[in-house]
Design a protein around this motif. Structure first.
Motif, PDB file in Angstrom:
ATOM      1  N   UNK A 179       0.833  -1.202   0.000  1.00  0.00           N
ATOM      2  CA  UNK A 179       0.000   0.000   0.000  1.00  0.00           C
ATOM      3  C   UNK A 179       0.869   1.254   0.000  1.00  0.00           C
ATOM      4  N   UNK A 180       1.883   1.269   0.843  1.00  0.00           N
ATOM      5  CA  UNK A 180       2.790   2.412   0.908  1.00  0.00           C
ATOM      6  C   UNK A 180       3.476   2.641  -0.438  1.00  0.00           C
ATOM      7  N   UNK A 181       3.928   1.525  -1.044  1.00  0.00           N
ATOM      8  CA  UNK A 181       4.598   1.633  -2.332  1.00  0.00           C
ATOM      9  C   UNK A 181       3.662   2.212  -3.382  1.00  0.00           C
ATOM     10  N   UNK A 182       2.402   1.766  -3.349  1.00  0.00           N
ATOM     11  CA  UNK A 182       1.419   2.283  -4.315  1.00  0.00           C
ATOM     12  C   UNK A 182       1.258   3.788  -4.149  1.00  0.00           C
ATOM     13  N   UNK A 183       1.136   4.235  -2.914  1.00  0.00           N
ATOM     14  CA  UNK A 183       0.974   5.669  -2.667  1.00  0.00           C
ATOM     15  C   UNK A 183       2.182   6.435  -3.199  1.00  0.00           C
TER      16      UNK A 183
ATOM     17  N   UNK B  39       4.267   5.460  -5.446  1.00  0.00           N
ATOM     18  CA  UNK B  39       4.349   5.349  -6.901  1.00  0.00           C
ATOM     19  C   UNK B  39       3.385   6.320  -7.566  1.00  0.00           C
ATOM     20  N   UNK B  40       2.176   6.439  -7.013  1.00  0.00           N
ATOM     21  CA  UNK B  40       1.209   7.362  -7.620  1.00  0.00           C
ATOM     22  C   UNK B  40       1.753   8.789  -7.564  1.00  0.00           C
TER      23      UNK B  40
ATOM     24  N   UNK C 166       5.096   9.718  -7.228  1.00  0.00           N
ATOM     25  CA  UNK C 166       6.342   9.923  -7.980  1.00  0.00           C
ATOM     26  C   UNK C 166       6.189   9.517  -9.442  1.00  0.00           C
ATOM     27  N   UNK C 167       5.777   8.255  -9.674  1.00  0.00           N
ATOM     28  CA  UNK C 167       5.730   7.737 -11.043  1.00  0.00           C
ATOM     29  C   UNK C 167       4.462   8.176 -11.767  1.00  0.00           C
ATOM     30  N   UNK C 168       3.447   8.571 -11.015  1.00  0.00           N
ATOM     31  CA  UNK C 168       2.220   9.052 -11.640  1.00  0.00           C
ATOM     32  C   UNK C 168       2.247  10.563 -11.778  1.00  0.00           C
ATOM     33  N   UNK C 169       2.028  11.242 -10.657  1.00  0.00           N
ATOM     34  CA  UNK C 169       1.942  12.701 -10.685  1.00  0.00           C
ATOM     35  C   UNK C 169       3.268  13.340 -11.117  1.00  0.00           C
ATOM     36  N   UNK C 170       4.350  12.923 -10.480  1.00  0.00           N
ATOM     37  CA  UNK C 170       5.662  13.508 -10.780  1.00  0.00           C
ATOM     38  C   UNK C 170       6.038  13.330 -12.240  1.00  0.00           C
ATOM     39  N   UNK C 171       5.842  12.125 -12.745  1.00  0.00           N
ATOM     40  CA  UNK C 171       6.198  11.823 -14.128  1.00  0.00           C
ATOM     41  C   UNK C 171       5.363  12.658 -15.091  1.00  0.00           C
ATOM     42  N   UNK C 172       4.061  12.784 -14.766  1.00  0.00           N
ATOM     43  CA  UNK C 172       3.172  13.539 -15.640  1.00  0.00           C
ATOM     44  C   UNK C 172       3.566  15.012 -15.639  1.00  0.00           C
ATOM     45  N   UNK C 173       3.683  15.595 -14.449  1.00  0.00           N
ATOM     46  CA  UNK C 173       3.984  17.024 -14.358  1.00  0.00           C
ATOM     47  C   UNK C 173       5.404  17.337 -14.814  1.00  0.00           C
ATOM     48  N   UNK C 174       6.318  16.466 -14.470  1.00  0.00           N
ATOM     49  CA  UNK C 174       7.724  16.765 -14.747  1.00  0.00           C
ATOM     50  C   UNK C 174       8.145  16.518 -16.177  1.00  0.00           C
ATOM     51  N   UNK C 175       7.601  15.458 -16.794  1.00  0.00           N
ATOM     52  CA  UNK C 175       8.105  15.087 -18.116  1.00  0.00           C
ATOM     53  C   UNK C 175       7.008  15.103 -19.178  1.00  0.00           C
ATOM     54  N   UNK C 176       5.891  14.429 -18.911  1.00  0.00           N
ATOM     55  CA  UNK C 176       4.889  14.280 -19.969  1.00  0.00           C
ATOM     56  C   UNK C 176       4.226  15.618 -20.324  1.00  0.00           C
TER      57      UNK C 176
ATOM     58  N   UNK D 260      -2.134   8.041 -15.580  1.00  0.00           N
ATOM     59  CA  UNK D 260      -0.775   7.959 -15.033  1.00  0.00           C
ATOM     60  C   UNK D 260      -0.791   7.285 -13.662  1.00  0.00           C
ATOM     61  N   UNK D 261      -1.819   7.579 -12.884  1.00  0.00           N
ATOM     62  CA  UNK D 261      -1.925   6.964 -11.561  1.00  0.00           C
ATOM     63  C   UNK D 261      -2.144   5.459 -11.697  1.00  0.00           C
ATOM     64  N   UNK D 262      -3.047   5.083 -12.619  1.00  0.00           N
ATOM     65  CA  UNK D 262      -3.310   3.654 -12.814  1.00  0.00           C
ATOM     66  C   UNK D 262      -2.053   2.951 -13.300  1.00  0.00           C
ATOM     67  N   UNK D 263      -1.332   3.609 -14.213  1.00  0.00           N
ATOM     68  CA  UNK D 263      -0.080   3.033 -14.702  1.00  0.00           C
ATOM     69  C   UNK D 263       0.876   2.779 -13.533  1.00  0.00           C
TER      70      UNK D 263
END
Lengths: 317, 291, 378
Positions: free
Chosen positions: B65-69, B71-72, B74-84, B193-196
């Protein structure tokens, strides 16, 4: 007028490449030669990707085909001067073949086909031991001599690679200036319109792959003689990705883009070595930052500055 | 026949691993046009996060659960805002290259900051071997395959049955019309991105016992995920599952019956032909060329 | 003329000062990223520990060691650049690379510059080119494979063997040497199965090994693949002996493969489990510093720095050519040079001779079954 400063920088850079190397030690000379090899290869990829707009993620395979051709030919006792044109011709033919999927599919599907081709080429290098030496590779690949002039020394070989790079660049410049070149960019910008304008889309798509591939073939031939050893490791998918990265970071579809892109792809990691274990992380971050700052590549910087200057000189209302 | 079944079932299990990684890949592409060449690293990072949480004594469900949070965020929001977000309007090339840079940075960051070695990862499904006739199956094989199936079906159901899911699909199919219909397009894209990111965590949990936690696990995983996605059809989430299974099974059969050396090439050759004949992939829909 | 005199004095003084603080530069050129990262990083860690110890004890003949560490990215082209850099910087000795391809390329440079070059690479060809500056850090495949083949044919009394190898320079080279060694002891290779680096699914290779009905299987792959292969062998209930060389019974593989590693037999050149006090002591030191069990690559890196130390001490002066000459034919006794861990003899080609072990994995632990003596006498 607008092109003047760019060419001026180009001339200064060229002068530096001619004058400075004798003052470098062997590590620096080797790196510069290595960089030039990748400049030649990415110039080819830039034609395919940047000018003709085809997704190609298998370019390292051509580098490999070129390198192995020269190594095999020279091991058979023939001259480098037979191997070099053979590399170019062989890659041209294979490149034509790889162009065919591009006639049917585009974007990710084409990227997939080129990746697949690259995997297959790598397997041939690794498993056809009778031809390629398998995973142990081919050792003692010689360096050529020209009209009795030995190009074996690091400095002499550097100048030789530089000369080849200049010749390839001039040839590509010629192609791009010709009506052919216009046809390539028309293909990228709007293939359907290009077709309606009477451009033979099929022929130009194939040609863009074939010419791009033969540049990589020449680069591969030079690489084999530079390292004096060939094995499959430098021709994997990662290198294909790096070459694509070089094209885009430099400025895809710009003439000098590959030279700058290869600085990023080849020299930057070496400059970052002071970061010790973290140097490749620093490199990756640098690439992301570069892209965020200049999505059009390094060569879009002058235009960016110009646009800013115009905006600044405009009277505020 | 038993041998064939053995290979086939093993192939399915391996294939479901590829499918899990490929699923997020297709989702991102569908809704936002992002091609993520760091997809393999998006699975590698949660793997190490899970290991790190376990190491400080967090029980696995909580760690997940912690990892999912994380990931959402860093890999979801961060990735979207920072790169995509900043790069997508410049076409696919800058995103591809930035994600290539990202994958290099992440891979080598974990290597330099943590370890260059492979680490064992506990399996959710135990490590039992069942024998049915002469065919041996492990609980890991069955569990991974079943979990992959469930995940794909759940994602599908979410996209097809829920209002949010339908809105996301509308965005994927036609962004302009979606705006007209009053759909909050940026939010829908963030959901993808969050689902990913969550799918990547699930993949990490399922894959790592076999793949082993290693800094470069994403390298081959990313390529296979890409292959699975393309073969199955990039614009359909069921496609990734089918694509993954087909790749896994084909590789095994090619290794046993054609050539161990050229197994990858044999599988790829078949797929390239398939793609040339059916460019939309096995179950994808054809998209017309736009002028 | 007079103003020049102080300058000259200062210069001489500076020179003298620099010799007083003289350092031996060593260049560690290893695979720290890419496919060889695991082996290269371990080797590097071993070197680092040895350098720290030697410097703490006052250096070699009073000179401290100064190590630079560079990553080849597992690419021969980069390895060559780094070898040139090491030579440019006046390195006293070079440690690495570990990949044979990279080694072939870089050893040409160190040879020209007369720099002793220690390598963890295994390919037999490296020391067959009469390069007086190359030195091994472990037994090579040429030494170990005959010992493996002899064990399979002799002790296990197997007539046929299936070989599962990874097709990279390490695996393919080992497979070739093993097949030759097997022929010499009349052991028939019933199945010759190639696998890929990074391969996930070992069902096809294991199935082929089973179908061949061989009396034993010899597995020669890298760590992760070894673990996956062992699990698949267990899954398909492979009942014949499973034999490996060094990697297969390594601590890392045991950890990754879990119970599937139990029962595995292997010939091991270097192991942290060796029943030797010096090795135990080294293991404890390393675990304290790096928080993991050292594998054979760590030991290679660690001992190689002590080989250099023994060489310099035997030559009596820090001169590269003299050191290389002194190392050939040198017998290093662990009693006098504890960092060498075991008695070792370096022959005229730079190959090593040393005892090795037959081990078996029991309850997740490597246990030494047999000590195979070195060929030479000490």
């Amino acid at each position: 007028m607008t092109r003047q400063p760019r060419w001026l920088i180009g001339m200064v850079g060229m002068a530096a490449l001619l004058v400075l190397p004798p003052f470098l030690r062997s590590y620096g000379l080797y790196l510069l030669s290595y960089w030039l090899v990748f400049v030649i290869a990415t110039m080819g990829l830039n034609l395919t990707v940047g000018y003709a707009g085809q997704a190609s993620l298998g370019h390292a395979a051509f580098l490999g085909i070129g390198a192995y051709s020269v190594a095999i030919v020279m091991k058979a006792g023939c001259s480098f001067w037979l191997g070099l044109p053979l590399s170019a011709v062989l890659c041209f033919v294979v490149g034509l073949g790889l162009g065919f999927p591009a006639l049917r599919v585009q974007s990710i599907y084409l990227a997939f086909a080129t990746l697949g081709f690259s995997v297959a080429a790598l397997l041939v290098m690794r498993y056809e031991e009778w031809l390629t030496g398998g995973t142990s590779g081919i050792n003692d690949v010689g360096r050529p001599s020209l009209f009795g002039l030995d190009l074996g020394g690091n400095l002499a070989y550097y100048y030789f690679v530089l000369a080849v790079a200049v010749v390839v660049a001039a040839l590509l410049r010629g192609v791009l200036r010709s009506p052919w070149g216009k046809a390539f960019t028309a293909l990228r910008d709007n293939p359907i319109r290009a077709e309606s304008l009477g451009i033979d889309v099929r022929a130009y798509t194939l040609l863009s792959f074939a010419i791009g591939a033969s540049c990589a073939g020449i680069a591969g031939a030079l690489l084999a003689s530079l390292v004096q050893f060939v094995d499959p490791t430098p021709f994997g998918l990662g290198v294909s990705f790096t070459m694509y990265l070089m094209v885009v970071v430099g400025g895809s579809g710009t003439f000098f883009g590959p030279a700058l892109g290869a600085v990023v792809g080849v020299l930057l990691p070496e400059w970052l070595r002071f970061a010790q274990g973290w140097y490749l992380t620093a490199f990756g971050v640098a690439v992301i930052v570069l892209m965020l700052w200049l999505p059009g590549g390094l060569l879009s910087l002058p235009d960016r500055l110009k646009a800013r200057a115009i905006a600044a000189s405009r009277p505020r209302t | 026949m038993a041998d064939f079944l053995q290979l086939f079932i093993s192939g399915l299990a391996t294939g479901s691993i590829y499918a899990l990684a490929g699923l997020g890949f297709t989702l991102l592409w569908q809704t936002s046009g992002t091609i993520n060449f760091a997809q393999g690293e998006f699975v590698m990072l949660p793997t190490f996060a899970l290991l790190a949480f376990s190491a400080i004594g967090v029980p696995l469900p909580a760690a997940f659960a912690l990892t999912c949070v994380l990931a959402v965020v860093v890999l979801g929001w961060g990735f979207k805002r920072g790169i995509a977000d900043p790069l997508l309007r410049f076409g696919s090339m800058p995103v591809v290259v930035a994600t290539l840079g990202l994958s290099i940075a992440l891979r080598n960051g974990v290597r330099a900051g943590y370890s260059a070695e492979a680490h064992p990862f506990p399996s959710l499904f135990g490590d039992d071997v069942f024998r049915i006739g002469r065919v041996a199956v492990t609980s890991v094989d069955v569990g991974t395959l079943a979990a992959a199936l469930v995940l794909v079906l759940a994602t599908q159901a979410f996209l097809a049955r829920t209002v949010t899911g339908r809105a996301m699909q509308a965005v994927a199919q036609d962004t302009t019309s979606a705006v007209v219909l009053g759909i909050d397009v940026p939010r829908m894209i963030f959901y993808t991105f969050a689902i990913n990111a969550i799918l990547a965590c699930a993949a990490a949990l399922l894959i790592a016992p076999t793949y082993l936690a290693k800094f470069d696990m994403g390298e081959s995983l990313g390529t296979k995920a890409f292959f699975a996605a393309v073969i199955g059809g990039f614009n359909n989430s069921r496609g990734a599952l089918l694509g993954g299974l087909v790749v896994g099974v084909c590789e095994n059969l090619a290794a046993a019956y054609v050539s161990a050396s050229y197994k990858d090439a044999v599988a790829l050759a078949i797929f390239i032909v398939v793609i040339l004949v059916r460019p939309q992939g096995l179950v994808g829909q054809r998209v017309e060329r736009k002028v | 003329m007079t103003p020049k005199l102080p300058t000259a004095t200062v210069l001489i003084w500076l020179l003298a000062a620099s010799t007083a603080h003289a350092q031996l530069k060593i260049a560690v050129i290893q695979e720290l990223s890419g496919t060889g990262a695991t082996a290269g990083t371990n080797f590097k860690n071993g070197v680092e520990l040895a350098v720290k110890e030697i410097n703490a004890a006052g250096g070699i003949l009073g000179q401290k060691l100064e190590a630079t560490i560079d990553d080849t990215q597992s690419n021969p082209g980069i390895a060559k650049a780094l070898a040139l850099k090491a030579v440019d910087d006046g390195a006293f000795a070079v440690f690495g690379p570990t990949f044979s391809g990279s080694m072939i390329v870089s050893m040409t440079q160190t040879r020209t510059a007369e720099v002793p070059n220690f390598t963890g690479a295994e390919a037999a060809s490296l020391t067959q080119q009469h390069n007086p500056y190359i030195f091994r850090t472990s037994l090579t495949q040429t030494t170990s494979m005959p010992r493996v083949a002899l064990y399979i044919a002799g002790t296990l009394k197997a007539k046929t063997v299936a070989v599962i190898f990874v097709n990279n320079d390490f695996g393919k080279g080992g497979r070739d040497t093993f097949v030759k060694a097997a022929a010499a002891v009349h052991l028939t290779v019933a199945a010759d199965i190639s696998t890929e680096a990074g391969q996930l699914d070992f069902s096809a290779p294991v199935l082929k090994a089973k179908q061949s009905n061989a009396d034993a299987v010899f597995v020669y792959t890298n760590e992760e693949e070894s673990a996956r292969c062992l699990r698949e062998l267990r899954k398909q209930a492979f009942s014949k002996p499973i034999i490996g060389e060094t990697t297969l019974a390594g601590q890392r593989v045991i950890e990754l493969a879990g119970p599937a590693a139990n029962g595995v037999l292997a010939h091991v050149g270097l192991t942290a489990e060796a029943p030797i006090p010096a090795v135990r002591e080294f293991r404890a030191k390393f675990e304290k510093a790096y928080k993991y069990v050292p594998d054979h690559n760590v030991i290679k890196g660690y001992t190689s720095v002590y080989f250099l130390k023994a060489g310099v001490e035997a030559a009596g002066k820090p001169n590269r050519v003299a050191v290389a000459r002194a190392l050939h034919g040198l017998k290093i006794s662990a009693a006098k040079q504890p960092g060498a861990l075991m008695d070792v003899a370096i022959d005229d080609n730079g190959d090593l001779d040393r005892a090795s072990f037959i081990v078996q994995v029991k309850d997740g632990k490597q246990q030494v079954k047999e000590v195979l003596p070195p060929v030479a006498k000490f």
